[in-house]
Design an enzyme around this catalytic site. Sequence first.
Site, PDB file in Angstrom:
ATOM      1  N   ASP A  11     113.057 118.362  10.667  1.00 61.71           N
ATOM      2  CA  ASP A  11     112.865 118.270  12.111  1.00 61.71           C
ATOM      3  C   ASP A  11     112.815 119.712  12.616  1.00 61.71           C
ATOM      4  O   ASP A  11     113.799 120.431  12.542  1.00 61.71           O
ATOM      5  CB  ASP A  11     114.053 117.501  12.717  1.00 61.71           C
ATOM      6  CG  ASP A  11     114.000 117.443  14.242  1.00 61.71           C
ATOM      7  OD1 ASP A  11     113.212 118.189  14.850  1.00 61.71           O
ATOM      8  OD2 ASP A  11     114.771 116.644  14.811  1.00 61.71           O
ATOM      9  N   TYR A 228     127.953 118.474  13.200  1.00 57.13           N
ATOM     10  CA  TYR A 228     126.808 117.627  13.516  1.00 57.13           C
ATOM     11  C   TYR A 228     125.607 118.475  13.936  1.00 57.13           C
ATOM     12  O   TYR A 228     125.711 119.264  14.865  1.00 57.13           O
ATOM     13  CB  TYR A 228     127.161 116.640  14.634  1.00 57.13           C
ATOM     14  CG  TYR A 228     125.961 115.820  15.054  1.00 57.13           C
ATOM     15  CD1 TYR A 228     125.468 114.828  14.216  1.00 57.13           C
ATOM     16  CD2 TYR A 228     125.303 116.069  16.250  1.00 57.13           C
ATOM     17  CE1 TYR A 228     124.352 114.094  14.565  1.00 57.13           C
ATOM     18  CE2 TYR A 228     124.187 115.336  16.608  1.00 57.13           C
ATOM     19  CZ  TYR A 228     123.718 114.354  15.767  1.00 57.13           C
ATOM     20  OH  TYR A 228     122.609 113.637  16.121  1.00 57.13           O
ATOM     21  N   LYS A 231     120.557 114.005  12.501  1.00 53.49           N
ATOM     22  CA  LYS A 231     120.674 113.118  11.336  1.00 53.49           C
ATOM     23  C   LYS A 231     119.726 113.540  10.221  1.00 53.49           C
ATOM     24  O   LYS A 231     118.803 114.313  10.444  1.00 53.49           O
ATOM     25  CB  LYS A 231     120.419 111.673  11.767  1.00 53.49           C
ATOM     26  CG  LYS A 231     121.700 110.978  12.215  1.00 53.49           C
ATOM     27  CD  LYS A 231     122.685 110.812  11.057  1.00 53.49           C
ATOM     28  CE  LYS A 231     124.065 110.386  11.583  1.00 53.49           C
ATOM     29  NZ  LYS A 231     125.127 110.486  10.593  1.00 53.49           N
TER      30      LYS A 231
HETATM   31  C1  F6R Z   1     119.842 111.441  16.762  1.00 49.92           C
HETATM   32  C2  F6R Z   1     119.164 112.358  17.674  1.00 49.92           C
HETATM   33  C3  F6R Z   1     119.374 112.210  19.131  1.00 49.92           C
HETATM   34  C4  F6R Z   1     120.229 113.362  19.678  1.00 49.92           C
HETATM   35  C5  F6R Z   1     120.515 113.194  21.186  1.00 49.92           C
HETATM   36  C6  F6R Z   1     121.293 114.362  21.749  1.00 49.92           C
HETATM   37  O1  F6R Z   1     119.559 111.731  15.434  1.00 49.92           O
HETATM   38  O2  F6R Z   1     118.466 113.244  17.251  1.00 49.92           O
HETATM   39  O3  F6R Z   1     119.914 110.985  19.465  1.00 49.92           O
HETATM   40  O4  F6R Z   1     121.445 113.417  18.978  1.00 49.92           O
HETATM   41  O5  F6R Z   1     119.297 113.106  21.895  1.00 49.92           O
HETATM   42  O6  F6R Z   1     120.594 115.511  21.429  1.00 49.92           O
HETATM   43  P1  F6R Z   1     121.094 116.973  21.744  1.00 49.92           P
HETATM   44  O7  F6R Z   1     122.501 117.066  21.243  1.00 49.92           O
HETATM   45  O8  F6R Z   1     120.134 117.830  20.990  1.00 49.92           O
HETATM   46  O9  F6R Z   1     121.001 117.122  23.240  1.00 49.92           O
HETATM   47 MG    MG Z   2     115.383 115.922  16.469  1.00 57.07          MG
HETATM   48 MG    MG Z   3     114.542 112.962  13.365  1.00 57.74          MG
END
Ligand code: F6R
Ligand code: MG
Ligand code: MG
Length: 364
Positions: A11, A228, A231
Amino acid sequence: MVITLSVIKADVGGYVGHASMHPDLMDEGERHCASAKQEGLLIDYKVMRCGDDLELIMTHEQGVDNDHIHKMAWETFEDCADVARKLKLYGAGQDLIADAFSGNVRGMGPGLAEMEIEERPSEPVIVFMADKTSAGAWNQPLYKMFSDPFNTSGLVIAPGMHEGFSFEVQDVVDHKKITFNSPEEIYDLLMFIGAPSRYTVKAVYSRNTGQVAAVSSTERLSLIAGKYVGKDDPVCIVRCQGAFPAVGEVLEPFAMPQLVEGWMRGSHHGPLMPTCFAKCNPSRFDGPPRVIAAGFQLADGKLVGPLDMFDDPSFDMTREWANQIGEYLRRHGPFEPHRLSLHELEYTTMPAIMAKLQERWQSM
Ligand code: F6R
Ligand code: MG
Ligand code: MG
C-alpha cells in the site's frame, strides 16, 4: 520450462482515504515493469490493485528471493509513493517501513508470495489478493481446497490428489515452521491454523508429485513495525487442475464469507467478501474486507489473463450474505467480537490509553 511467479504488493497511498487506488500509481507501476521486461529481467507482468494495494504480478527466471526482482519491486513502490505524495494521496508510502532497500523486500513492509515451478503443458494459476485483512486469512480457504473433501471432491475422486497434500505452517510470533501431512494429521494441523493471527499456512505441496501447489504472503506489518501501521492485505498463489484442485474447487471456499480480522483500523472482525476487480473499493466502514481472484494461464512464462474469477453471479449470494453478516456485526459498534480482542489490539491504541490512565487505576 522453469519459471518463477512472484507477487509482491504494498500500500503506497490510498485514493480516497484507504478505499482504492489512483490510476497514476498504476501507470507508474506499469512504467517500471515495462522497462524491467524490456531489459529482460521479467518475462511478463501484470500491474493490478486490490482496494488501496498495488499488486505486481511478475514472471521471470531468477528464482525466488532474487535481489534484482525485489529491488525492482521496491523501487517501483518508492516511485509510486512519490507519485502519491505529489497528489497528496492518503498514507503515501504507508507500507514502506524500511528506509532503504537491503537485498530483499521481506521484512521491509511489502507482502510477497513467490513460487518456482516447472511450467506444465497447461498451467492454470489463480492469484488471490485481499484488502482490509491480515496474513492468515488464507488458512481456512487453503485448508478447504487441499484437505476438505466436502469442498474438493477431487481429494476423493481424482487419483492424482488421493495421496493428499502437505502444509507448511509458520509461527509468525516465534519465527518457527513445521510441516503437517494431510489427511492423517489434519487434527493437529487445525489446532494451529485455526488461530490464524499466529499460525499461517505459508505453502502447500502435492504429496503425489512433491510439487508446490500454493504459496501465500505471511508478512505481519504490525510485528515488523512493532506498532499498528495498516493491515497486511495478503496475497496467495494457487496452481489448479491435474494433480491440483480444479479451478472451481480452488474458488469454492470463498463462497462462504469467513470472518477475518481487519476492516476499520485493522481492529475488527468482518466477513471476507469476494468481488470482481472493479468493485474492490472497500468503503462501508472502510470495508468489509475484500478478496479478488485473478486467473491466468501461463504460456512459457507469459501471463495469459487475467480472468476476473469472482465476476460471476454465482457469488452474488455470498456477497449478499457477507452484507448481512457485516450489518449484524456493525450493530455491535465498539464491542467484541466485532472489535478484536484486547490481545489482538496490543499493537494499536490500547497501550497509549493504558499509559494515559495508569495513575487513575486504584487497587481494590
Ligand atoms: C484498515 C485501514 C483503514 C484505516 C482507517 C484509519 O486496514 O486501512 O480502516 O485504518 O481509515 O486510517 P488512518 O489511521 O490512516 O487515519
Ligand atoms: Mg491504506
Ligand atoms: Mg490495503
